[in-house]
Design a protein around this motif. Sequence first.
Motif, PDB file in Angstrom:
ATOM      1  N   ILE A  32     -27.069 -38.432  47.619  1.00 51.23           N
ATOM      2  CA  ILE A  32     -27.566 -38.579  48.921  1.00 51.23           C
ATOM      3  C   ILE A  32     -26.807 -39.465  49.814  1.00 51.23           C
ATOM      4  O   ILE A  32     -26.420 -39.331  51.074  1.00 51.23           O
ATOM      5  N   GLY A  33     -26.513 -40.519  49.406  1.00 54.68           N
ATOM      6  CA  GLY A  33     -25.523 -41.468  50.527  1.00 54.68           C
ATOM      7  C   GLY A  33     -24.065 -40.940  50.480  1.00 54.68           C
ATOM      8  O   GLY A  33     -23.555 -40.916  51.608  1.00 54.68           O
ATOM      9  N   ALA A  34     -23.627 -39.933  49.604  1.00 56.94           N
ATOM     10  CA  ALA A  34     -22.391 -39.151  50.045  1.00 56.94           C
ATOM     11  C   ALA A  34     -22.442 -38.494  51.053  1.00 56.94           C
ATOM     12  O   ALA A  34     -21.783 -38.099  51.687  1.00 56.94           O
ATOM     13  N   GLN A  35     -23.753 -37.602  50.903  1.00 53.39           N
ATOM     14  CA  GLN A  35     -23.814 -36.389  51.834  1.00 53.39           C
ATOM     15  C   GLN A  35     -23.995 -36.888  53.106  1.00 53.39           C
ATOM     16  O   GLN A  35     -23.714 -36.603  54.135  1.00 53.39           O
ATOM     17  N   ILE A  36     -24.946 -37.922  53.439  1.00 48.62           N
ATOM     18  CA  ILE A  36     -25.093 -38.824  54.658  1.00 48.62           C
ATOM     19  C   ILE A  36     -23.766 -39.409  55.112  1.00 48.62           C
ATOM     20  O   ILE A  36     -23.472 -39.272  56.371  1.00 48.62           O
ATOM     21  N   VAL A  44     -22.179 -31.980  45.300  1.00 48.03           N
ATOM     22  CA  VAL A  44     -22.722 -31.515  44.167  1.00 48.03           C
ATOM     23  C   VAL A  44     -23.012 -32.609  43.192  1.00 48.03           C
ATOM     24  O   VAL A  44     -22.023 -33.478  43.017  1.00 48.03           O
ATOM     25  N   CYS A  45     -24.407 -32.793  42.555  1.00 48.93           N
ATOM     26  CA  CYS A  45     -24.471 -33.794  41.737  1.00 48.93           C
ATOM     27  C   CYS A  45     -24.869 -33.156  40.376  1.00 48.93           C
ATOM     28  O   CYS A  45     -25.677 -32.393  40.134  1.00 48.93           O
ATOM     29  N   LEU A  46     -24.222 -33.860  39.279  1.00 48.66           N
ATOM     30  CA  LEU A  46     -24.148 -33.450  38.027  1.00 48.66           C
ATOM     31  C   LEU A  46     -24.852 -34.772  37.385  1.00 48.66           C
ATOM     32  O   LEU A  46     -24.219 -35.740  37.406  1.00 48.66           O
ATOM     33  N   CYS A  47     -25.871 -34.442  36.812  1.00 53.25           N
ATOM     34  CA  CYS A  47     -26.724 -35.814  35.950  1.00 53.25           C
ATOM     35  C   CYS A  47     -27.507 -35.065  34.957  1.00 53.25           C
ATOM     36  O   CYS A  47     -27.742 -34.225  34.663  1.00 53.25           O
ATOM     37  N   THR A  61     -36.704 -36.904  49.712  1.00 56.13           N
ATOM     38  CA  THR A  61     -35.822 -37.384  50.326  1.00 56.13           C
ATOM     39  C   THR A  61     -34.800 -36.283  50.807  1.00 56.13           C
ATOM     40  O   THR A  61     -34.587 -36.118  52.211  1.00 56.13           O
ATOM     41  N   LEU A  62     -34.381 -35.274  49.649  1.00 53.31           N
ATOM     42  CA  LEU A  62     -33.502 -34.182  50.183  1.00 53.31           C
ATOM     43  C   LEU A  62     -34.346 -33.133  51.028  1.00 53.31           C
ATOM     44  O   LEU A  62     -33.791 -32.639  51.969  1.00 53.31           O
ATOM     45  N   ARG A  63     -35.591 -32.986  50.577  1.00 50.80           N
ATOM     46  CA  ARG A  63     -36.285 -32.062  51.570  1.00 50.80           C
ATOM     47  C   ARG A  63     -36.458 -32.522  53.069  1.00 50.80           C
ATOM     48  O   ARG A  63     -36.181 -31.780  53.908  1.00 50.80           O
ATOM     49  N   ARG A  64     -37.101 -33.683  53.114  1.00 50.86           N
ATOM     50  CA  ARG A  64     -37.428 -34.407  54.492  1.00 50.86           C
ATOM     51  C   ARG A  64     -36.032 -34.461  55.377  1.00 50.86           C
ATOM     52  O   ARG A  64     -35.956 -33.968  56.525  1.00 50.86           O
ATOM     53  N   MET A  65     -34.781 -34.705  54.634  1.00 48.84           N
ATOM     54  CA  MET A  65     -33.713 -34.957  55.492  1.00 48.84           C
ATOM     55  C   MET A  65     -32.643 -33.574  55.427  1.00 48.84           C
ATOM     56  O   MET A  65     -31.619 -33.568  56.232  1.00 48.84           O
ATOM     57  N   GLU A  66     -33.258 -32.691  54.867  1.00 50.21           N
ATOM     58  CA  GLU A  66     -32.859 -31.298  54.640  1.00 50.21           C
ATOM     59  C   GLU A  66     -31.087 -31.226  54.381  1.00 50.21           C
ATOM     60  O   GLU A  66     -30.336 -30.931  55.138  1.00 50.21           O
ATOM     61  N   LEU A  67     -31.164 -32.246  53.294  1.00 40.12           N
ATOM     62  CA  LEU A  67     -29.613 -32.395  52.877  1.00 40.12           C
ATOM     63  C   LEU A  67     -29.210 -31.326  51.967  1.00 40.12           C
ATOM     64  O   LEU A  67     -29.928 -30.866  50.698  1.00 40.12           O
ATOM     65  N   PRO A  68     -28.202 -30.402  52.170  1.00 36.25           N
ATOM     66  CA  PRO A  68     -27.714 -29.353  51.221  1.00 36.25           C
ATOM     67  C   PRO A  68     -27.148 -29.487  50.012  1.00 36.25           C
ATOM     68  O   PRO A  68     -26.202 -28.907  49.667  1.00 36.25           O
ATOM     69  N   ILE A  69     -27.767 -30.778  49.282  1.00 36.71           N
ATOM     70  CA  ILE A  69     -26.919 -30.968  48.130  1.00 36.71           C
ATOM     71  C   ILE A  69     -27.346 -29.929  46.794  1.00 36.71           C
ATOM     72  O   ILE A  69     -28.738 -29.486  46.745  1.00 36.71           O
ATOM     73  N   ARG A 136     -28.750 -25.513  51.618  1.00 32.90           N
ATOM     74  CA  ARG A 136     -30.056 -26.349  51.263  1.00 32.90           C
ATOM     75  C   ARG A 136     -30.269 -26.865  50.172  1.00 32.90           C
ATOM     76  O   ARG A 136     -29.514 -26.447  49.154  1.00 32.90           O
ATOM     77  N   PRO A 137     -30.922 -27.868  49.815  1.00 29.26           N
ATOM     78  CA  PRO A 137     -31.248 -28.527  48.535  1.00 29.26           C
ATOM     79  C   PRO A 137     -31.751 -27.632  47.542  1.00 29.26           C
ATOM     80  O   PRO A 137     -32.530 -27.042  47.688  1.00 29.26           O
ATOM     81  N   VAL A 138     -30.883 -27.473  46.513  1.00 29.62           N
ATOM     82  CA  VAL A 138     -31.086 -26.691  45.343  1.00 29.62           C
ATOM     83  C   VAL A 138     -30.982 -27.329  43.815  1.00 29.62           C
ATOM     84  O   VAL A 138     -29.919 -28.030  43.852  1.00 29.62           O
ATOM     85  N   LEU A 139     -32.119 -27.353  43.302  1.00 31.97           N
ATOM     86  CA  LEU A 139     -31.732 -27.973  41.668  1.00 31.97           C
ATOM     87  C   LEU A 139     -31.868 -26.842  40.627  1.00 31.97           C
ATOM     88  O   LEU A 139     -32.556 -26.163  40.614  1.00 31.97           O
ATOM     89  N   LEU A 140     -30.584 -26.971  39.803  1.00 35.60           N
ATOM     90  CA  LEU A 140     -30.419 -26.105  38.756  1.00 35.60           C
ATOM     91  C   LEU A 140     -30.871 -26.764  37.523  1.00 35.60           C
ATOM     92  O   LEU A 140     -30.094 -27.924  37.031  1.00 35.60           O
ATOM     93  N   ASP A 141     -31.796 -26.542  36.689  1.00 34.02           N
ATOM     94  CA  ASP A 141     -32.241 -27.077  35.620  1.00 34.02           C
ATOM     95  C   ASP A 141     -31.505 -26.379  34.443  1.00 34.02           C
ATOM     96  O   ASP A 141     -31.815 -25.120  33.825  1.00 34.02           O
TER      97      ASP A 141
END
Length: 163
Positions: A32-36, A44-47, A61-69, A136-141
């Motif tokens: 989030i900090g990197a995208q801002i 892209v975040c790998l965790c 936060t991703l949704r509210r701020m519309e961060l495309p992570i 847009r924000p997307v999570l891949l499980d």
Amino acid sequence: MGGEYLTARRAGQRFLTPRGIAGLGWGLPMAIGAQIAAPEARVVCLCGDGGFGHSWAELETLRRMELPITLLVLNNGILGYQKHAEEVKFGEHTKAVFFAETDHAMIARACGVEGLRVEGGAAIRPALEAALAARRPVLLDLITDPEAKPPISVFAGHYPEPF
């Protein structure tokens, strides 16, 4: 853990990786900090599922701020680094390293973020391409093998190669 295997393919690419005793819980907040800080960049975040469990509320936060992570969660149902480190150091591991089965894609959807559960190696590439194209924000499980071992040098000689 895998930072030494990342390769920049063009000038300006950046990789933020944890140091010390793993990065439990820092991945999503750092993304989030990197995208801002670099709104024009593709983040892209790998965790792991353990680290993600510490910070999944930031999906709001991703949704509210519309961060495309694009968030990739390696879901193996264990605290992998902890389990393997305990085995190497003590010859066994505690019960605390195991999780109940969790659908992180469902958690993402509950927070208003697109979430997709990905099972099997062949499904990863199309899911990742679609997530990156979405802007847009997307999570891949990503369902992964709990017996897989990361290439951490301290594990060498303790597990069959390649570990």
